[in-house]
Scaffold this motif. Structure first.
Motif, PDB file in Angstrom:
ATOM      1  N   MET A   1      26.208 -36.800  45.430  1.00 43.00           N
ATOM      2  CA  MET A   1      26.179 -37.408  44.104  1.00 43.00           C
ATOM      3  C   MET A   1      25.827 -36.395  43.024  1.00 43.00           C
ATOM      4  SD  MET A   1      24.599 -41.266  44.449  1.00 43.00           S
ATOM      5  CE  MET A   1      24.824 -41.534  42.691  1.00 43.00           C
ATOM      6  N   ILE A   2      24.970 -35.425  43.358  1.00 47.63           N
ATOM      7  CA  ILE A   2      24.575 -34.421  42.369  1.00 47.63           C
ATOM      8  C   ILE A   2      25.792 -33.633  41.886  1.00 47.63           C
ATOM      9  CG2 ILE A   2      23.233 -32.304  42.019  1.00 47.63           C
ATOM     10  CD1 ILE A   2      21.145 -33.471  43.924  1.00 47.63           C
ATOM     11  N   THR A   3      26.665 -33.274  42.824  1.00 41.88           N
ATOM     12  CA  THR A   3      27.886 -32.543  42.462  1.00 41.88           C
ATOM     13  C   THR A   3      28.765 -33.378  41.535  1.00 41.88           C
ATOM     14  OG1 THR A   3      27.848 -31.389  44.582  1.00 41.88           O
ATOM     15  CG2 THR A   3      29.926 -31.387  43.385  1.00 41.88           C
ATOM     16  N   THR A   4      28.964 -34.637  41.884  1.00 43.74           N
ATOM     17  CA  THR A   4      29.804 -35.518  41.069  1.00 43.74           C
ATOM     18  C   THR A   4      29.173 -35.757  39.697  1.00 43.74           C
ATOM     19  OG1 THR A   4      30.612 -36.615  43.066  1.00 43.74           O
ATOM     20  CG2 THR A   4      30.946 -37.771  40.997  1.00 43.74           C
ATOM     21  N   VAL A  56      45.245 -27.667  38.973  1.00 41.05           N
ATOM     22  CA  VAL A  56      44.749 -26.878  40.107  1.00 41.05           C
ATOM     23  C   VAL A  56      45.466 -25.539  40.176  1.00 41.05           C
ATOM     24  CG1 VAL A  56      44.570 -26.806  42.629  1.00 41.05           C
ATOM     25  CG2 VAL A  56      44.090 -28.925  41.407  1.00 41.05           C
ATOM     26  N   ILE A  57      46.778 -25.529  39.904  1.00 40.61           N
ATOM     27  CA  ILE A  57      47.535 -24.270  39.920  1.00 40.61           C
ATOM     28  C   ILE A  57      47.040 -23.331  38.833  1.00 40.61           C
ATOM     29  CG2 ILE A  57      49.830 -23.267  39.539  1.00 40.61           C
ATOM     30  CD1 ILE A  57      50.999 -25.806  40.832  1.00 40.61           C
ATOM     31  N   TRP A  58      46.778 -23.881  37.642  1.00 44.46           N
ATOM     32  CA  TRP A  58      46.360 -23.052  36.512  1.00 44.46           C
ATOM     33  C   TRP A  58      44.917 -22.566  36.626  1.00 44.46           C
ATOM     34  CZ3 TRP A  58      48.673 -26.336  31.904  1.00 44.46           C
ATOM     35  CH2 TRP A  58      50.066 -26.123  31.862  1.00 44.46           C
ATOM     36  N   PHE A  59      44.020 -23.463  37.064  1.00 45.56           N
ATOM     37  CA  PHE A  59      42.592 -23.142  37.028  1.00 45.56           C
ATOM     38  C   PHE A  59      41.966 -22.960  38.409  1.00 45.56           C
ATOM     39  CE2 PHE A  59      43.589 -25.462  33.142  1.00 45.56           C
ATOM     40  CZ  PHE A  59      43.046 -24.634  32.170  1.00 45.56           C
ATOM     41  N   GLY A  60      42.758 -23.192  39.459  1.00 41.54           N
ATOM     42  CA  GLY A  60      42.238 -23.035  40.806  1.00 41.54           C
ATOM     43  C   GLY A  60      41.466 -24.268  41.259  1.00 41.54           C
ATOM     44  N   ALA A  61      41.410 -24.439  42.572  1.00 39.66           N
ATOM     45  CA  ALA A  61      40.672 -25.575  43.120  1.00 39.66           C
ATOM     46  C   ALA A  61      39.180 -25.366  42.935  1.00 39.66           C
ATOM     47  CB  ALA A  61      41.005 -25.740  44.605  1.00 39.66           C
ATOM     48  N   GLY A  62      38.461 -26.451  42.744  1.00 36.07           N
ATOM     49  CA  GLY A  62      37.017 -26.358  42.575  1.00 36.07           C
ATOM     50  C   GLY A  62      36.537 -27.036  41.314  1.00 36.07           C
ATOM     51  N   MET A  63      35.361 -26.658  40.878  1.00 34.60           N
ATOM     52  CA  MET A  63      34.678 -27.378  39.808  1.00 34.60           C
ATOM     53  C   MET A  63      35.412 -27.295  38.474  1.00 34.60           C
ATOM     54  SD  MET A  63      30.668 -27.247  38.834  1.00 34.60           S
ATOM     55  CE  MET A  63      29.948 -28.453  37.717  1.00 34.60           C
ATOM     56  N   ASN A  64      36.012 -26.132  38.154  1.00 33.67           N
ATOM     57  CA  ASN A  64      36.700 -26.001  36.870  1.00 33.67           C
ATOM     58  C   ASN A  64      37.812 -27.033  36.724  1.00 33.67           C
ATOM     59  OD1 ASN A  64      35.087 -23.855  36.157  1.00 33.67           O
ATOM     60  ND2 ASN A  64      36.543 -22.289  36.809  1.00 33.67           N
ATOM     61  N   ALA A  65      38.641 -27.160  37.759  1.00 36.17           N
ATOM     62  CA  ALA A  65      39.745 -28.119  37.713  1.00 36.17           C
ATOM     63  C   ALA A  65      39.229 -29.551  37.646  1.00 36.17           C
ATOM     64  CB  ALA A  65      40.650 -27.934  38.930  1.00 36.17           C
ATOM     65  N   ILE A  66      38.156 -29.854  38.384  1.00 38.66           N
ATOM     66  CA  ILE A  66      37.604 -31.217  38.398  1.00 38.66           C
ATOM     67  C   ILE A  66      37.056 -31.591  37.023  1.00 38.66           C
ATOM     68  CG2 ILE A  66      35.845 -32.705  39.429  1.00 38.66           C
ATOM     69  CD1 ILE A  66      36.082 -30.935  41.953  1.00 38.66           C
ATOM     70  N   ALA A 142      41.268 -31.576  44.015  1.00 43.43           N
ATOM     71  CA  ALA A 142      40.844 -30.182  43.849  1.00 43.43           C
ATOM     72  C   ALA A 142      39.405 -29.957  44.282  1.00 43.43           C
ATOM     73  CB  ALA A 142      41.005 -29.777  42.377  1.00 43.43           C
ATOM     74  N   GLY A 143      38.892 -30.838  45.133  1.00 42.04           N
ATOM     75  CA  GLY A 143      37.477 -30.769  45.496  1.00 42.04           C
ATOM     76  C   GLY A 143      37.137 -29.617  46.422  1.00 42.04           C
ATOM     77  N   ILE A 144      35.838 -29.322  46.468  1.00 42.68           N
ATOM     78  CA  ILE A 144      35.301 -28.308  47.362  1.00 42.68           C
ATOM     79  C   ILE A 144      34.745 -29.015  48.581  1.00 42.68           C
ATOM     80  CG2 ILE A 144      33.687 -26.383  47.563  1.00 42.68           C
ATOM     81  CD1 ILE A 144      33.634 -26.312  44.494  1.00 42.68           C
ATOM     82  N   GLY A 145      34.984 -28.481  49.746  1.00 42.08           N
ATOM     83  CA  GLY A 145      34.512 -29.102  50.973  1.00 42.08           C
ATOM     84  C   GLY A 145      33.100 -28.689  51.329  1.00 42.08           C
ATOM     85  N   GLY A 146      32.649 -29.190  52.465  1.00 42.50           N
ATOM     86  CA  GLY A 146      31.342 -28.814  52.982  1.00 42.50           C
ATOM     87  C   GLY A 146      30.209 -29.393  52.173  1.00 42.50           C
ATOM     88  N   GLY A 147      29.101 -28.665  52.121  1.00 42.43           N
ATOM     89  CA  GLY A 147      27.913 -29.148  51.427  1.00 42.43           C
ATOM     90  C   GLY A 147      28.075 -29.243  49.936  1.00 42.43           C
ATOM     91  N   LYS A 148      29.107 -28.570  49.360  1.00 42.75           N
ATOM     92  CA  LYS A 148      29.314 -28.599  47.915  1.00 42.75           C
ATOM     93  C   LYS A 148      30.258 -29.720  47.489  1.00 42.75           C
ATOM     94  CE  LYS A 148      28.542 -23.630  47.274  1.00 42.75           C
ATOM     95  NZ  LYS A 148      29.123 -22.353  46.775  1.00 42.75           N
ATOM     96  N   GLY A 149      30.744 -30.502  48.439  1.00 42.74           N
ATOM     97  CA  GLY A 149      31.678 -31.570  48.104  1.00 42.74           C
ATOM     98  C   GLY A 149      30.978 -32.733  47.425  1.00 42.74           C
TER      99      GLY A 149
END
Length: 205
Positions: A1-4, A56-66, A142-149
């Motif tokens: 939840m903290i990530t979201t 996602v293509i422009w900014f890459g997968a991860g927090m920036n795109a989200i 465009a989410g990050i997996g693992g503990g950062k998801g």
């Protein structure tokens, strides 16, 4: 939840900043409004699921795109509500400012923006919940997996593993998060408007 939460808050703040600024720019000139506003409407009608892969293509997968996806979902309500508020300013008050030789910036800052505050607050109430939805949708794509998801990633994993109780827990957490955002914005609106605007003033039965 903290990530979201962090993604939703950043997207929400961006939608406020750019939505209000864009509305002020559009309201300052009818020519700019007629030229730019239709493109904002077109952007709103495009499904975010169709736009997300491009982001996602422009900014890459991860927090920036989200964050950008969360921003795009909440941007139009802020822009539209603020613009309606700025254009709904009392003409008699605008004429009074004109008689006292107030400049366009003075009129905007001291008259039109304060008069538009109830509309801005309405946009905030819509965008705050949409920010949460945008963050979760962004995490799907465009989410990050693992503990950062975030919650979106957790929902995807739970659905793929058929973990129904965990799926319900994630959905309930997302709902609670949206409600908490709305209550915070609602409390802020009451604090800001309760002393002078009819929509938030207490009425005696």
């Amino acid at each position: 939840m903290i990530t979201t939460i962090s993604e939703a808050v950043l997207g929400f703040l961006l939608s406020i900043l750019l939505g209000v600024s864009g509305a002020v720019l559009l309201a300052s000139s009818k020519l700019i409004e007629k030229s730019v506003y239709p493109y904002a409407i077109i952007l709103q009608t495009i499904p975010i699921v169709a736009v997300a892969p491009i982001i996602v293509i422009w900014f890459g997968a991860g927090m920036n795109a989200i964050v950008i996806i969360a921003f795009l979902i909440g941007f139009f309500p802020m822009l539209s509500n603020t613009l309606i508020g700025l254009n709904s300013t009392d003409h008699n008050m605008k004429n009074l400012f004109y008689l006292y030789n107030a400049g366009s910036l003075q009129t905007m800052w001291k008259l039109r923006i304060p008069a538009a505050l109830p509309y801005i607050v309405a946009g905030l109430k819509i965008s705050c919940t949409l920010g949460v939805i945008g963050a979760i949708v962004g995490e799907y794509i465009a989410g990050i997996g693992g503990g950062k998801g975030g919650l979106g990633y957790a929902i995807t994993v739970a659905a793929s593993r058929l973990q129904t109780p965990y799926l319900f827990a994630c959905g309930l957490s997302a709902s609670v998060l949206g409600i908490a955002f709305f209550l915070l914005v609602n409390a802020f609106s009451k604090w800001m408007l309760s002393s002078w605007h009819e929509s938030e003033m207490r009425t005696d039965n």
